[in-house]
Design a protein around this motif. Structure first.
Motif, short mmCIF file in Angstrom:
data_model
loop_
_atom_site.label_atom_id
_atom_site.label_comp_id
_atom_site.label_asym_id
_atom_site.label_seq_id
_atom_site.Cartn_x
_atom_site.Cartn_y
_atom_site.Cartn_z
N MET A 2 3.76 2.95 -9.70
CA MET A 2 4.29 4.18 -10.27
C MET A 2 5.09 4.91 -9.18
O MET A 2 4.77 4.81 -8.00
CB MET A 2 3.17 5.06 -10.80
N VAL A 3 6.10 5.63 -9.59
CA VAL A 3 6.98 6.35 -8.67
C VAL A 3 6.84 7.84 -8.93
O VAL A 3 6.80 8.28 -10.08
CB VAL A 3 8.44 5.90 -8.87
N ARG A 4 6.77 8.62 -7.86
CA ARG A 4 6.63 10.07 -8.00
C ARG A 4 8.00 10.67 -8.28
O ARG A 4 8.95 10.47 -7.53
CB ARG A 4 6.04 10.68 -6.74
N GLU A 5 8.06 11.43 -9.37
CA GLU A 5 9.29 12.12 -9.76
C GLU A 5 8.94 13.52 -10.24
O GLU A 5 8.26 13.68 -11.25
CB GLU A 5 9.99 11.36 -10.90
N LYS A 6 9.38 14.52 -9.53
CA LYS A 6 9.19 15.92 -9.91
C LYS A 6 7.75 16.26 -10.29
O LYS A 6 7.45 16.62 -11.42
CB LYS A 6 10.14 16.29 -11.06
N ARG A 7 6.83 16.09 -9.34
CA ARG A 7 5.41 16.41 -9.50
C ARG A 7 4.72 15.59 -10.58
O ARG A 7 3.72 15.99 -11.14
CB ARG A 7 5.22 17.90 -9.78
N ARG A 10 5.57 8.20 -12.67
CA ARG A 10 6.12 7.50 -13.83
C ARG A 10 6.20 6.01 -13.54
O ARG A 10 6.64 5.59 -12.48
CB ARG A 10 7.50 8.02 -14.18
N CYS A 11 5.79 5.23 -14.53
CA CYS A 11 5.91 3.78 -14.46
C CYS A 11 7.30 3.40 -14.97
O CYS A 11 7.67 3.77 -16.09
CB CYS A 11 4.84 3.12 -15.33
N HIS A 12 8.05 2.68 -14.15
CA HIS A 12 9.40 2.28 -14.54
C HIS A 12 9.41 1.20 -15.62
O HIS A 12 10.41 1.00 -16.28
CB HIS A 12 10.20 1.80 -13.32
N ILE A 13 8.30 0.52 -15.80
CA ILE A 13 8.24 -0.55 -16.79
C ILE A 13 7.98 0.01 -18.19
O ILE A 13 8.70 -0.29 -19.13
CB ILE A 13 7.16 -1.59 -16.41
N ASP A 18 1.91 10.21 -15.57
CA ASP A 18 0.58 10.69 -15.23
C ASP A 18 0.70 11.60 -14.02
O ASP A 18 1.22 11.19 -12.98
CB ASP A 18 -0.33 9.51 -14.92
N SER A 19 0.24 12.82 -14.16
CA SER A 19 0.35 13.76 -13.04
C SER A 19 -0.74 13.55 -12.00
O SER A 19 -0.67 14.11 -10.90
CB SER A 19 0.31 15.20 -13.55
N ASN A 20 -1.76 12.74 -12.32
CA ASN A 20 -2.88 12.52 -11.40
C ASN A 20 -3.03 11.08 -10.95
O ASN A 20 -4.11 10.67 -10.51
CB ASN A 20 -4.18 13.00 -12.05
N ALA A 21 -1.99 10.30 -11.01
CA ALA A 21 -2.07 8.88 -10.63
C ALA A 21 -2.41 8.70 -9.16
O ALA A 21 -2.95 7.66 -8.77
CB ALA A 21 -0.76 8.17 -10.97
N HIS A 22 -2.13 9.70 -8.34
CA HIS A 22 -2.40 9.57 -6.91
C HIS A 22 -3.90 9.48 -6.62
O HIS A 22 -4.30 8.89 -5.64
CB HIS A 22 -1.76 10.73 -6.13
N ILE A 57 -0.60 16.77 -1.57
CA ILE A 57 -1.38 15.85 -2.42
C ILE A 57 -2.77 15.65 -1.84
O ILE A 57 -3.78 15.72 -2.56
CB ILE A 57 -0.65 14.50 -2.57
N LEU A 58 -2.85 15.40 -0.54
CA LEU A 58 -4.15 15.16 0.10
C LEU A 58 -5.02 16.41 0.06
O LEU A 58 -6.23 16.32 -0.18
CB LEU A 58 -3.94 14.68 1.54
N LYS A 59 -4.41 17.56 0.27
CA LYS A 59 -5.16 18.81 0.23
C LYS A 59 -5.67 19.09 -1.18
O LYS A 59 -6.84 19.43 -1.38
CB LYS A 59 -4.28 19.97 0.71
N ASN A 60 -4.82 18.94 -2.18
CA ASN A 60 -5.20 19.21 -3.56
C ASN A 60 -6.17 18.18 -4.12
O ASN A 60 -6.84 18.44 -5.11
CB ASN A 60 -3.97 19.31 -4.46
#
Length: 77
Positions: A2-7, A10-13, A18-22, A57-60
């Motif tokens: 998945m690639v991060r785009e504007k918070r 998104r899976c390109h496939i 998903d806002s919480n994939a990290h 991301i790490l803090k949150n």
């Protein structure tokens, strides 16, 4: 991957977002490399260029921070 785009991630496939994939990615990192992660390692693993974004991301994610400045490490629990 998945690639991060504007918070958001998104899976390109399939275009799933998903806002919480990290969170899942950080726990995968823990299984592979152990429970300590640095900002640089997180940037590489999550494929994000901005150290500020990764720091947020790490803090949150609620990870415990050990050390200061370049010596900072985060504990993935």
């Amino acid at each position: 991957m998945m690639v991060r785009e504007k918070r958001n991630w998104r899976c390109h496939i399939c275009n799933h977002q998903d806002s919480n994939a990290h969170f899942a990615a950080l726990y995968e990192y823990k299984k592979i490399f152990g429970d300590e992660i640095t900002n640089a390692a997180a940037r590489s693993f999550l494929q994000i260029e901005s150290s500020t974004v990764v720091k947020r991301i790490l803090k949150n994610a609620g990870l415990k921070k050990i050390g200061e400045n370049k010596g900072s490490k985060y504990i993935i629990s």
